[in-house]
Scaffold this motif. Sequence first.
Motif, short mmCIF file in Angstrom:
data_model
loop_
_atom_site.label_atom_id
_atom_site.label_comp_id
_atom_site.label_asym_id
_atom_site.label_seq_id
_atom_site.Cartn_x
_atom_site.Cartn_y
_atom_site.Cartn_z
N VAL A 67 0.84 -1.21 0.00
CA VAL A 67 0.00 0.00 0.00
C VAL A 67 0.87 1.26 0.00
O VAL A 67 0.45 2.32 0.44
N GLY A 68 2.10 1.13 -0.49
CA GLY A 68 2.96 2.29 -0.69
C GLY A 68 3.74 2.76 0.51
O GLY A 68 4.44 3.78 0.42
N GLN A 69 3.66 2.07 1.63
CA GLN A 69 4.44 2.47 2.79
C GLN A 69 5.84 1.88 2.71
O GLN A 69 6.17 1.15 1.79
N GLY A 70 6.66 2.18 3.70
CA GLY A 70 8.01 1.64 3.71
C GLY A 70 9.03 2.66 4.18
O GLY A 70 8.68 3.66 4.82
N PHE A 71 10.30 2.43 3.84
CA PHE A 71 11.34 3.32 4.33
C PHE A 71 12.59 3.21 3.48
O PHE A 71 12.73 2.31 2.65
N ILE A 72 13.50 4.16 3.70
CA ILE A 72 14.83 4.14 3.10
C ILE A 72 15.85 4.18 4.24
O ILE A 72 15.72 4.97 5.16
N ARG A 73 16.85 3.31 4.16
CA ARG A 73 17.90 3.26 5.18
C ARG A 73 19.24 3.06 4.47
O ARG A 73 19.32 2.33 3.49
N THR A 74 20.28 3.71 4.98
CA THR A 74 21.60 3.48 4.42
C THR A 74 22.14 2.14 4.91
O THR A 74 21.69 1.61 5.93
N ALA A 75 23.09 1.61 4.17
CA ALA A 75 23.69 0.33 4.55
C ALA A 75 24.47 0.42 5.86
O ALA A 75 24.73 -0.59 6.50
N THR A 76 24.81 1.66 6.27
CA THR A 76 25.54 1.85 7.53
C THR A 76 24.60 2.01 8.73
O THR A 76 25.06 2.23 9.84
N GLY A 77 23.27 1.94 8.49
CA GLY A 77 22.33 1.95 9.60
C GLY A 77 21.58 3.23 9.84
O GLY A 77 20.83 3.33 10.82
N PHE A 78 21.73 4.25 8.99
CA PHE A 78 21.01 5.50 9.18
C PHE A 78 19.63 5.43 8.51
O PHE A 78 19.53 5.12 7.32
N ASN A 79 18.59 5.72 9.29
CA ASN A 79 17.25 5.81 8.72
C ASN A 79 17.08 7.16 8.04
O ASN A 79 17.31 8.20 8.65
N VAL A 80 16.67 7.15 6.79
CA VAL A 80 16.52 8.38 6.02
C VAL A 80 15.09 8.87 6.07
O VAL A 80 14.82 10.05 6.28
N THR A 81 14.14 7.99 5.88
CA THR A 81 12.72 8.33 5.98
C THR A 81 12.12 7.61 7.18
O THR A 81 12.77 6.75 7.79
N LYS A 82 10.89 7.95 7.52
CA LYS A 82 10.22 7.28 8.63
C LYS A 82 10.26 5.78 8.40
O LYS A 82 10.01 5.29 7.31
N GLU A 83 10.57 5.04 9.48
CA GLU A 83 10.80 3.62 9.31
C GLU A 83 9.75 2.80 10.05
O GLU A 83 8.57 2.89 9.76
N GLY A 96 6.51 4.86 7.47
CA GLY A 96 6.82 5.86 6.46
C GLY A 96 5.87 5.75 5.27
O GLY A 96 5.53 4.64 4.84
N LYS A 97 5.45 6.87 4.74
CA LYS A 97 4.48 6.85 3.65
C LYS A 97 5.04 7.54 2.41
O LYS A 97 5.43 8.70 2.45
N ARG A 98 5.06 6.81 1.32
CA ARG A 98 5.30 7.43 0.03
C ARG A 98 3.97 7.96 -0.49
O ARG A 98 2.94 7.33 -0.31
N ARG A 99 4.01 9.09 -1.14
CA ARG A 99 2.79 9.67 -1.71
C ARG A 99 2.90 9.74 -3.21
O ARG A 99 3.92 10.17 -3.75
N LEU A 100 1.85 9.33 -3.88
CA LEU A 100 1.72 9.52 -5.31
C LEU A 100 0.27 9.90 -5.57
O LEU A 100 -0.64 9.11 -5.33
N GLU A 101 0.07 11.13 -6.02
CA GLU A 101 -1.28 11.63 -6.23
C GLU A 101 -1.49 11.98 -7.71
O GLU A 101 -0.59 12.48 -8.38
N ILE A 102 -2.69 11.70 -8.17
CA ILE A 102 -3.13 12.05 -9.51
C ILE A 102 -4.31 13.00 -9.38
O ILE A 102 -5.36 12.61 -8.87
N ASN A 103 -4.11 14.24 -9.75
CA ASN A 103 -5.16 15.25 -9.61
C ASN A 103 -5.72 15.31 -8.19
O ASN A 103 -6.93 15.37 -7.97
N GLY A 104 -4.81 15.26 -7.22
CA GLY A 104 -5.21 15.39 -5.82
C GLY A 104 -5.75 14.12 -5.18
O GLY A 104 -6.15 14.15 -4.01
N LYS A 105 -5.75 13.00 -5.90
CA LYS A 105 -6.27 11.74 -5.35
C LYS A 105 -5.11 10.79 -5.08
O LYS A 105 -4.21 10.65 -5.90
N ASN A 106 -5.17 10.13 -3.93
CA ASN A 106 -4.10 9.24 -3.50
C ASN A 106 -4.13 7.94 -4.30
O ASN A 106 -5.08 7.15 -4.20
#
Length: 260
Positions: A67-83, A96-106
Amino acid sequence: MGILDTREYFPECKQSDSPIDEYFCRDKSFGRFENDGKEYVIETRATPRPWLQYLCNDKIICCFTNVGQGFIRTATGFNVTKEWEPVYYHVRHPSGKRRLEINGKNFFEEAENFTVRIKVGGIVYEGTLDGFCVRAEMFVPETAPCECWRVTVENTGASRTVNLLAGQEWYFSFLEEHSNTPIEITENGGALYAEKDALCGVFITSAEDTASCEKAFEKRLDGLDVEIAKATLSHTVGIEENSVYKWYVVSGVYENDEEK
């Protein structure tokens, strides 16, 4: 020993609203195999648990859910986005939530005929939204510390304008530790940069976009107030009748002693 009912720990899973006998039905199918068993297509958002797809190289680890959630983390252990967010003892879910909207709709929440294709080296979200056929393929390159989105919007009707929006939530912490250093945001040519301590995040697309970032504090379940930077990039374009438009989004990170 009875079955542990954990539905309340995963509120983002649509299946959590089902009766308990349906929720724990072992014969229920959530998708199908394709391409000689090399790909699995999830046909519903209503999975009992978040489906996790991990993509990585030697510099970055990216987690994607169905459902588009998830996170980015470096290989050295730093969380970049909400995890991960703890919800009950050892039970955690990706917050963590990625957003992709089309004309204002999720797209992840509102698209019809929504499917998620799990394959080696990538994950593909497909569906129809606001009269457009949308495909969002996400992958991690072999060497670059970033995740890439390849968004394809097909217009099967008359010529019209579409507004595209991509978003993410910068977080910056080292594993379970969190620094009080504020996140510094800069904008350059439609791209957003976020710096904190030893890290710099980059959010950029293939077009000249309108960039914005809103910072706020959120309270974690452990009571700690943490700063979140919610970055968005938006782009408006006209698509001719029976035409396709492709939009590319890159979310990356580098440590300050590295070259951009």
